[in-house]
Scaffold this active site. Structure first.
Site: not given
Ligand code: GLU
Length: 525
Positions: A273-275, A278
């Site tokens: 996921s994007k998380r 990041d």
């Protein structure tokens, strides 16, 4: 020959990438597009881009353009699609609305669909009433439909009246009871489901828009799609799609299905996921974006300096391998040739950012310095932007073996554009000794006397000084490096000196003579 082209699919291969513009497509979506494209090219078929935007409430402005730009960045060419048109258009589902109504009507007419007038409260009440420990959220299905307000339980007059009054309603698919539904998936083999496990999915919403399931099946049929290649998250919907083909009488020409494995976090625990990106410091998107409605943004592989060819190679290996040792496919035709759906794995593909960087390094090394220069130029910081092509090419030649991302050239080569901004004190402290200073001074004078300031001549001169003075490599080269570039790592210092040129080299040495003592006298930072 890929067995995905077997018996039922003697038709020319046609595949589609069918994203929904509900957000910015992450690399999982782009991998789906790549696999569709590679498979189609291998089969000599056609690949199209269809935008599935029936859920207007989740529409994100710019998401469609983002998809088109991502495909173009990787050179994934479409034969037909929303951006280029084609004989089976329109290719955006919101532009095909009238058409879906016609197909829903067919199912209503042949008894495969029915009107349902239940209000949200009635649906909640049904779920409450039939809830059990084993079945905590009962579905609208062959059992519960008999207790609801729909055209199967109401009289024809009642239905006509409700429709005439414009009462809110949906159209649901009438899943037949107790039938075996078989999905032959190219990646997963045979998936068998009993229809009792399926619910009566909504086909047409109360606003007259079709749901994904209906629009997807109708469009795949009308667009002549022979192979549905998509993410694994759609596998549970596929038995419903197979039944829809049956309901329409299209079973003989139903497409082959290939569900691609999920892209997993680097540790393999769950979906990427994007998380995760990041948190772990890498993008999970092909291109950078800024969300127009939320305060959110992300960097992309293009913007951080991946070569599209390298990134294609990265994506290709996320769930597929050629069955040989070959890892680098620097030629699109070879990749097309090697690709097959049979070699797509069933298990989730872990995304490994370090491996992705390794691919980029290999592709960077394979470029000529002039090619590399052209590719790094768009990343130039303003203060370095006026460097000539020729000089940038020389800098690239020197740094090419050492960089991972395109902008690294500017960062690592900053010393070609100005004096070092700092000097490694540790080296100075250890090696900038009083008794050695005169030797460096004489080296400076010898370098000043060179008429040909080539890397070879600089090297010969430095080595002559070492021989003369008995100083070793570590003593001389590290000080020279700190003088010229501030740090002790980097490519050959002789090459660096030659590229800096005689005047600049002498200037930097002189700066060292006049400032190193003062730098050493400063309190350590
Ligand atoms: N619109 C669906 C998506 O966003 C497409 C699924 C399919 O390819 O059938 O993934």
């Amino acid at each position: 020959m890929d067995s995905a082209t077997n018996a039922t699919n003697a038709r020319p291969v046609r595949t589609r990438y069918a994203p929904s513009p509900t957000g910015f497509q992450h690399i999982g979506g782009l991998r789906t597009a790549l696999y569709c494209y590679l498979f189609t090219r291998k089969m000599g078929g056609q690949f199209l881009l269809r935008i599935e935007d029936t859920d207007r409430s989740r529409y994100v402005p710019g998401a469609e353009e983002y998809i088109i730009e991502s495909l173009s960045w990787l050179g994934i060419e479409c034969d037909e699609g929303v951006h280029i048109g084609g004989p089976k258009g329109p290719y955006r589902q919101s532009d095909r609305k009238a058409l879906y109504a016609e197909y829903v009507q067919r199912l209503l007419d042949n008894g495969w669909a029915y009107y349902a007038f239940d209000t949200p409260e009635e649906l909640t009440a049904m779920r409450e009433e039939y809830k059990t420990a084993e079945n905590p959220s009962p579905q609208y299905n062959a059992f519960t439909r008999r207790h609801m307000r729909n055209s199967l339980t109401l009289s024809d007059e009642e239905v006509t009246t409700l429709l005439g009054e414009g009462v809110n309603h949906v159209v649901r698919f009438k899943i037949p009871a107790d039938q075996t539904v078989v999905v032959n998936d190219v990646v997963r083999g045979e998936v068998v489901v009993n229809s009792n496990e399926l619910d009566d999915k909504v086909l047409m919403k109360s606003d007259g828009m079709p749901t994904y399931h209906l629009a997807n099946v109708v469009d795949d049929r009308l667009m002549g799609i022979t192979h549905v290649i998509r993410g694994e998250e759609w596998l549970p919907s596929t038995p419903l799609h197979v039944l829809l083909y049956r309901a329409f009488g299209w079973e003989d020409e139903k497409p082959s299905f290939a569900h691609l494995p999920l892209l997993m976090k680097p540790d393999g625990k769950g979906k990427l996921s994007k998380r995760d990106g990041d948190r772990l410091g890498f993008p999970v998107f092909p291109l950078a974006w800024v969300h127009p409605l939320k305060e959110e943004s992300s960097s992309g592989y293009r913007e951080i300096g991946f070569l599209p060819e390298a990134f294609t190679n990265v994506l290709a290996f996320l769930g597929w391998n050629p069955g040989t040792e070959q890892e680098i496919f620097d030629n699109r035709a070879d990749l097309v040739d090697a690709f097959s759906l049979e070699r797509v794995s069933k298990s989730g593909a872990k995304f490994d950012y370090n491996k992705a960087k390794w691919f980029n390094e290999q592709y960077i090394k394979a470029l000529t310095p002039a090619e590399l220069a052209a590719k790094v130029r768009p990343f130039a910081p303003a203060e370095m932007a006026d460097v000539s092509d020729e000089r940038l090419t020389e800098i690239c030649a020197l740094l090419q073996e050492r960089i991972t991302l395109l902008p690294d050239v500017w960062e690592q080569g900053a010393y070609f554009f100005g004096m070092p901004q700092s000097y490694t004190r540790k080296v100075l402290k250890k090696k900038w000794k009083e008794d050695r200073k005169p030797h460096f001074q004489s080296l400076r004078d010898d370098l000043a006397a060179l008429s040909d300031f080539s890397a070879e001549q600089v090297e010969t001169t430095v080595k002559a000084m070492m021989e003369r003075t008995g100083l070793g490599f570590g003593d001389v080269l590290q000080i020279l490096r700190v003088m010229l570039v501030g740090v002790v790592s980097g490519p050959s210092i002789f090459e660096i000196a030659a590229l800096l040129g005689q005047e600049e080299t002498l200037k930097r040495m002189d700066y060292g003579f006049s400032n190193f003592d003062a730098i050493l006298a400063e309190p350590a930072a």
